[in-house]
Every structure is written in structure tokens, then in C-alpha cells.
Design a protein around this motif. Structure first.
Motif, PDB file in Angstrom:
ATOM      1  N   ALA A  88      38.106  38.635  36.131  1.00  0.00           N
ATOM      2  CA  ALA A  88      39.215  38.753  37.097  1.00  0.00           C
ATOM      3  C   ALA A  88      39.953  37.368  37.477  1.00  0.00           C
ATOM      4  CB  ALA A  88      38.023  39.172  37.883  1.00  0.00           C
ATOM      5  N   CYS A  89      41.128  37.510  38.342  1.00  0.00           N
ATOM      6  CA  CYS A  89      41.938  37.260  38.616  1.00  0.00           C
ATOM      7  C   CYS A  89      42.145  37.788  39.244  1.00  0.00           C
ATOM      8  CB  CYS A  89      43.142  35.834  37.067  1.00  0.00           C
ATOM      9  SG  CYS A  89      44.046  37.105  36.333  1.00  0.00           S
ATOM     10  N   LEU A  90      43.358  35.974  40.795  1.00  0.00           N
ATOM     11  CA  LEU A  90      44.554  35.883  41.252  1.00  0.00           C
ATOM     12  C   LEU A  90      45.622  37.367  40.790  1.00  0.00           C
ATOM     13  CD1 LEU A  90      44.061  33.568  43.486  1.00  0.00           C
ATOM     14  CD2 LEU A  90      42.866  35.228  44.748  1.00  0.00           C
ATOM     15  N   ASN A  93      48.513  35.005  39.992  1.00  0.00           N
ATOM     16  CA  ASN A  93      47.952  33.607  39.033  1.00  0.00           C
ATOM     17  C   ASN A  93      48.501  34.126  37.762  1.00  0.00           C
ATOM     18  OD1 ASN A  93      46.696  31.719  37.702  1.00  0.00           O
ATOM     19  ND2 ASN A  93      45.047  32.120  38.335  1.00  0.00           N
ATOM     20  N   SER A  96      46.455  33.154  34.155  1.00  0.00           N
ATOM     21  CA  SER A  96      45.277  33.073  34.004  1.00  0.00           C
ATOM     22  C   SER A  96      45.609  34.438  33.572  1.00  0.00           C
ATOM     23  CB  SER A  96      44.361  32.997  35.535  1.00  0.00           C
ATOM     24  OG  SER A  96      42.739  33.683  34.877  1.00  0.00           O
ATOM     25  N   ARG A 107      43.846  45.539  31.437  1.00  0.00           N
ATOM     26  CA  ARG A 107      43.874  44.925  32.585  1.00  0.00           C
ATOM     27  C   ARG A 107      42.929  46.692  33.111  1.00  0.00           C
ATOM     28  NH1 ARG A 107      48.886  43.699  36.424  1.00  0.00           N
ATOM     29  NH2 ARG A 107      49.248  42.410  34.007  1.00  0.00           N
ATOM     30  N   TYR A 114      38.045  41.202  46.708  1.00  0.00           N
ATOM     31  CA  TYR A 114      36.702  41.005  45.188  1.00  0.00           C
ATOM     32  C   TYR A 114      36.092  39.317  45.476  1.00  0.00           C
ATOM     33  CZ  TYR A 114      34.745  41.089  40.733  1.00  0.00           C
ATOM     34  OH  TYR A 114      33.937  40.645  39.800  1.00  0.00           O
ATOM     35  N   ARG A 122      39.849  38.051  49.170  1.00  0.00           N
ATOM     36  CA  ARG A 122      41.271  38.269  48.495  1.00  0.00           C
ATOM     37  C   ARG A 122      40.691  39.198  47.450  1.00  0.00           C
ATOM     38  NH1 ARG A 122      44.219  33.082  47.479  1.00  0.00           N
ATOM     39  NH2 ARG A 122      45.410  34.806  46.552  1.00  0.00           N
ATOM     40  N   ASP A 123      42.331  40.121  46.606  1.00  0.00           N
ATOM     41  CA  ASP A 123      42.516  41.205  46.260  1.00  0.00           C
ATOM     42  C   ASP A 123      42.845  40.262  44.314  1.00  0.00           C
ATOM     43  OD1 ASP A 123      41.840  42.857  48.176  1.00  0.00           O
ATOM     44  OD2 ASP A 123      44.484  42.576  48.082  1.00  0.00           O
ATOM     45  N   HIS A 124      41.506  40.929  43.852  1.00  0.00           N
ATOM     46  CA  HIS A 124      41.669  40.011  42.707  1.00  0.00           C
ATOM     47  C   HIS A 124      41.982  41.462  41.217  1.00  0.00           C
ATOM     48  CE1 HIS A 124      39.284  36.711  43.921  1.00  0.00           C
ATOM     49  NE2 HIS A 124      39.465  36.140  42.422  1.00  0.00           N
ATOM     50  N   LEU A 126      41.823  42.535  38.245  1.00  0.00           N
ATOM     51  CA  LEU A 126      39.976  43.125  36.931  1.00  0.00           C
ATOM     52  C   LEU A 126      40.661  43.329  35.112  1.00  0.00           C
ATOM     53  CD1 LEU A 126      38.097  45.698  38.840  1.00  0.00           C
ATOM     54  CD2 LEU A 126      38.163  42.720  39.152  1.00  0.00           C
TER      55      LEU A 126
END
Length: 137
Positions: A88-90, A93, A96, A107, A114, A122-124, A126
Motif C-alpha cells: 500500500a502507498c499514499l 507518492n 512508490s 492496483r 488505511y 491517511r488513505d492509501h 492498495l
């Protein structure tokens, strides 16, 4: 020291099949560039694990993580027996996101609130990578 306690915890996680930490170390200098971690191990029917990673600010943008992530994922599938690696990442970002997509991750979704980062939920985005995505079946 705090580092020694962390390493001791890492050994315990490995012995108990709970996590697998790795450091990226520059061969010539021995400097730690960053790290990766396989955590949230789920065995039995799931056979999945969560990938996390970080890069030291001075070493970011040089392609180290883009090389390390696919190598670690192959090891997760072939040596550790996982069938799925999640990450998972912002959403903002971009670096990433590029690392994950370059490694073959797809994705899969959006998770509201998350993780808590600096005290704020913060939302991420997946992502998931299957063993079969790499033709390792």
C-alpha cells in the motif's frame, strides 16, 4: 541501544514466521541505504504477506528500490512459499507507485483511512502481486 533491540525483535519475528526484515546496504561502503519488510504473514489458505519499504532521503530516486522490490518478491514466492504479496502507498507518492508497478504489482483498490501517519489517518492505494504474475507457478 534502540537498534540492537530492533534487530533482536527482527530475529524473533523471523523465528516465529511473523515477519522478514531486510536492509539495503551499499556493498562498497557498508552504508544502509534503506530497508524492506515482509510483515503481516498469513499462512494456510491465504499464503500472503505485506511488503513495506523505505529509502534514506540521500539515496532516493537512484533506482535502488526498483531493483530490490522484484528480487525480494521472487524470494517471498520461491523461498518463503507465499502466493501473494500485498503493498500500500499514499496516492500522492508517485515514486512508490512506480516502484510497485515496475515490479509487476497491480492496483487493486483504495483504502480510506488505511494507516495513521504522523497522527493522522491517511488513505492509501492498495496493490497486489501474485506468484502466478511472475510465472513462478
Amino acid at each position: 541501544t534502540a537498534f540492537n533491540r530492533r534487530v533482536s525483535r527482527y530475529y524473533s519475528e523471523i523465528r516465529q514466521d511473523q515477519g522478514y526484515p531486510f536492509f539495503l546496504i551499499e556493498r562498497a561502503s557498508g552504508v544502509i541505504l534503506g530497508g524492506l519488510n515482509l510483515s503481516h504473514v498469513r499462512r494456510r489458505a491465504a499464503q500472503s504477506v505485506t511488503l513495506g519499504y523505505w529509502m534514506g532521503e540521500d539515496h532516493a530516486g537512484k533506482g535502488y528500490m526498483s531493483k530490490a522490490v522484484p528480487v525480494l518478491c521472487r524470494q517471498a514466492f520461491t523461498l518463503l512459499g507465499f502466493e501473494r504479496v500485498e503493498a500500500a502507498c499514499l496516492p500522492e507518492n508517485g515514486a512508490s507507485i512506480r516502484v510497485l508497478e515496475k515490479a509487476g504489482f497491480r492496483r487493486e483498490g483504495f483504502a480510506r483511512g488505511y494507516l495513521s501517519i504522523a497522527g493522522a489517518r491517511r488513505d492509501h492505494l492498495l496493490f497486489g502481486l501474485l506468484k502466478s504474475d511472475l510465472d513462478l507457478v
